[in-house]
Enzyme design. Structure first.
Site, PDB file in Angstrom:
ATOM      1  N   GLU A   1       2.585  -0.719   4.536  1.00 45.39           N
ATOM      2  CA  GLU A   1       2.250   0.636   4.094  1.00 45.39           C
ATOM      3  C   GLU A   1       3.533   1.426   3.848  1.00 45.39           C
ATOM      4  O   GLU A   1       4.391   1.533   4.727  1.00 45.39           O
ATOM      5  CB  GLU A   1       1.442   1.367   5.182  1.00 45.39           C
ATOM      6  CG  GLU A   1       0.044   0.820   5.399  1.00 45.39           C
ATOM      7  CD  GLU A   1      -0.991   1.418   4.424  1.00 45.39           C
ATOM      8  OE1 GLU A   1      -0.651   2.362   3.676  1.00 45.39           O
ATOM      9  OE2 GLU A   1      -2.142   0.922   4.435  1.00 45.39           O
TER      10      GLU A   1
ATOM     11  N   HIS B   1      -2.797  -3.195  -3.330  1.00 45.64           N
ATOM     12  CA  HIS B   1      -4.179  -2.904  -2.921  1.00 45.64           C
ATOM     13  C   HIS B   1      -5.045  -2.645  -4.160  1.00 45.64           C
ATOM     14  O   HIS B   1      -6.210  -3.018  -4.217  1.00 45.64           O
ATOM     15  CB  HIS B   1      -4.175  -1.682  -1.985  1.00 45.64           C
ATOM     16  CG  HIS B   1      -5.363  -1.603  -1.083  1.00 45.64           C
ATOM     17  ND1 HIS B   1      -5.571  -0.553  -0.226  1.00 45.64           N
ATOM     18  CD2 HIS B   1      -6.417  -2.448  -0.907  1.00 45.64           C
ATOM     19  CE1 HIS B   1      -6.709  -0.750   0.441  1.00 45.64           C
ATOM     20  NE2 HIS B   1      -7.233  -1.890   0.046  1.00 45.64           N
TER      21      HIS B   1
ATOM     22  N   ASP C   1      -3.519   2.261  -4.808  1.00 47.61           N
ATOM     23  CA  ASP C   1      -2.177   2.094  -4.252  1.00 47.61           C
ATOM     24  C   ASP C   1      -1.663   0.670  -4.461  1.00 47.61           C
ATOM     25  O   ASP C   1      -2.469  -0.257  -4.500  1.00 47.61           O
ATOM     26  CB  ASP C   1      -2.162   2.456  -2.755  1.00 47.61           C
ATOM     27  CG  ASP C   1      -3.170   1.686  -1.908  1.00 47.61           C
ATOM     28  OD1 ASP C   1      -4.323   1.508  -2.338  1.00 47.61           O
ATOM     29  OD2 ASP C   1      -2.805   1.258  -0.805  1.00 47.61           O
TER      30      ASP C   1
ATOM     31  N   HIS D   1       0.833  -1.204   0.000  1.00 50.65           N
ATOM     32  CA  HIS D   1       0.000   0.000   0.000  1.00 50.65           C
ATOM     33  C   HIS D   1       0.862   1.246   0.000  1.00 50.65           C
ATOM     34  O   HIS D   1       2.010   1.206   0.403  1.00 50.65           O
ATOM     35  CB  HIS D   1      -0.809   0.094   1.307  1.00 50.65           C
ATOM     36  CG  HIS D   1      -1.690  -1.063   1.608  1.00 50.65           C
ATOM     37  ND1 HIS D   1      -3.039  -1.034   1.364  1.00 50.65           N
ATOM     38  CD2 HIS D   1      -1.428  -2.269   2.160  1.00 50.65           C
ATOM     39  CE1 HIS D   1      -3.584  -2.185   1.751  1.00 50.65           C
ATOM     40  NE2 HIS D   1      -2.621  -2.957   2.236  1.00 50.65           N
ATOM     41  N   TYR D   2       0.257   2.384  -0.380  1.00 49.07           N
ATOM     42  CA  TYR D   2       0.822   3.676   0.042  1.00 49.07           C
ATOM     43  C   TYR D   2      -0.106   4.290   1.062  1.00 49.07           C
ATOM     44  O   TYR D   2      -1.298   3.974   1.112  1.00 49.07           O
ATOM     45  CB  TYR D   2       1.118   4.611  -1.118  1.00 49.07           C
ATOM     46  CG  TYR D   2       0.000   5.059  -2.038  1.00 49.07           C
ATOM     47  CD1 TYR D   2      -1.199   5.594  -1.563  1.00 49.07           C
ATOM     48  CD2 TYR D   2       0.187   5.016  -3.410  1.00 49.07           C
ATOM     49  CE1 TYR D   2      -2.185   6.043  -2.433  1.00 49.07           C
ATOM     50  CE2 TYR D   2      -0.790   5.463  -4.293  1.00 49.07           C
ATOM     51  CZ  TYR D   2      -1.970   5.972  -3.786  1.00 49.07           C
ATOM     52  OH  TYR D   2      -2.938   6.411  -4.651  1.00 49.07           O
ATOM     53  N   THR D   3       0.475   5.174   1.909  1.00 53.76           N
ATOM     54  CA  THR D   3      -0.300   5.757   3.004  1.00 53.76           C
ATOM     55  C   THR D   3      -1.222   6.880   2.534  1.00 53.76           C
ATOM     56  O   THR D   3      -2.142   7.261   3.257  1.00 53.76           O
ATOM     57  CB  THR D   3       0.639   6.336   4.081  1.00 53.76           C
ATOM     58  OG1 THR D   3       1.509   7.293   3.448  1.00 53.76           O
ATOM     59  CG2 THR D   3       1.476   5.249   4.740  1.00 53.76           C
TER      60      THR D   3
HETATM   61 ZN   LIG Z   1      -4.121   0.609   0.585  1.00 56.11          ZN
END
Ligand SMILES: [Zn+2]
Length: 280
Positions: A108, A179, A189, A43-45
């Site tokens: 993340e 994600h 993401d 993921h990215y935040t």
């Molecule tokens: Zn995510």
């Protein structure tokens, strides 16, 4: 590679250094039962800092969490033991399974995500403005138009890579997914700035190292400087579909190493417009 990361190990579902010292652990109560380990989800935040992400994941009444947050300098903070469910995937499905929280470990990466161009800067959804040198313009694989995305620093990618290799090995994970793969349309993401193909093949033991290869999406002039006012290095443009590696960037321009022979020229290096590059 950051040398200390090669010594990562997992003790009792907590990330530790080679000598057994635990990595920073900030206990997060937004967790569920035991995971049936199958996947690693990246993921990215979509936020500015590791601190903001950790605070949000650990908030009393939060409804999201992740196993680890990796800062842009590669610093890792663990929030949930690797055997417990974290709430990172939401409504999701993959390969016949739904509700991927029950089957995956979530990493993340601190990254602003998608940005909008405002004058000569790029603005994140949370209002912060970013310099064009932090941004790459690419088409998301689930979309059709070019937009801006914050890039991932090498230190962060290397930390993620080392940790991912360890997790795949320790928990016999089947694959690394984004994600955006398990919740397409709802989530974007880690996005096109993340080198997923290379990352996945490296983590799963199908390649030796991460590289950052792109291909040209049109005929593209290669120049001595970052702007169309600079002279062309060779008169003929790079053909569409030429493989390049990005070495540096300035604004929308990328300094690239051309990885194939073009018009009898080998070892070409120069500046091209980043809008016409996409992940290989
Ligand atoms: Zn995510």
């Amino acid at each position: 590679m950051a040398g200390n990361l090669r010594e990562l190990k997992i003790i009792d579902h907590r990330l530790c250094k080679g000598d057994g010292t635990p990595y920073p652990f900030k206990a997060c109560n937004n967790t569920g039962g035991l995971i049936e380990h199958k996947y690693l989800v990246i993921h990215y935040t979509a936020g500015p800092t590791a601190k903001s992400a950790i605070n949000s994941f650990c908030s009393e009444n939060g409804n999201a969490s992740a196993h680890v947050v990796i800062d842009r300098n590669g610093e890792i903070t663990q929030l949930v033991p690797f055997n417990r469910v974290a709430w990172h995937a939401g409504i999701s499905s993959w390969d016949g399974l739904t509700g991927l929280n029950n089957y995956s470990i979530g990493i993340e990466l601190v990254n602003a995500g998608r940005l909008e161009k405002v004058g000569d800067k790029w603005r994140a959804w949370f209002g912060k403005l970013y310099d064009p040198s932090d941004i790459i313009e690419l088409i998301h694989k689930n979309e059709t138009t070019v937009t801006g995305w914050q890039t991932y620093p090498q230190e962060q990618l290397e930390a993620a890579l080392e940790l991912s290799k360890l997790l795949v090995q320790e928990y016999h994970l089947l694959d690394v997914i984004g994600h955006e793969d398990i919740a397409p349309g709802r989530k974007s993401d880690p996005g096109p700035a993340f080198p997923m193909n290379n990352f996945r093949s490296t983590v799963m033991g199908r390649a030796d190292d991460i590289d950052v290869q792109f291909i040209t999406t049109t005929e593209l002039n290669i120049r001595t400087g970052p702007g169309s006012e600079f002279p062309k290095i060779i008169e003929t443009p790079l053909p569409s579909g030429t493989t390049v590696e990005i070495i540096n960037s300035k604004g929308s321009w990328r300094f690239v190493d051309v990885l194939e022979k073009v018009n009898d020229a080998m070892d070409l290096q120069g500046w091209v417009h980043g809008r016409y590059l996409r992940r290989k």
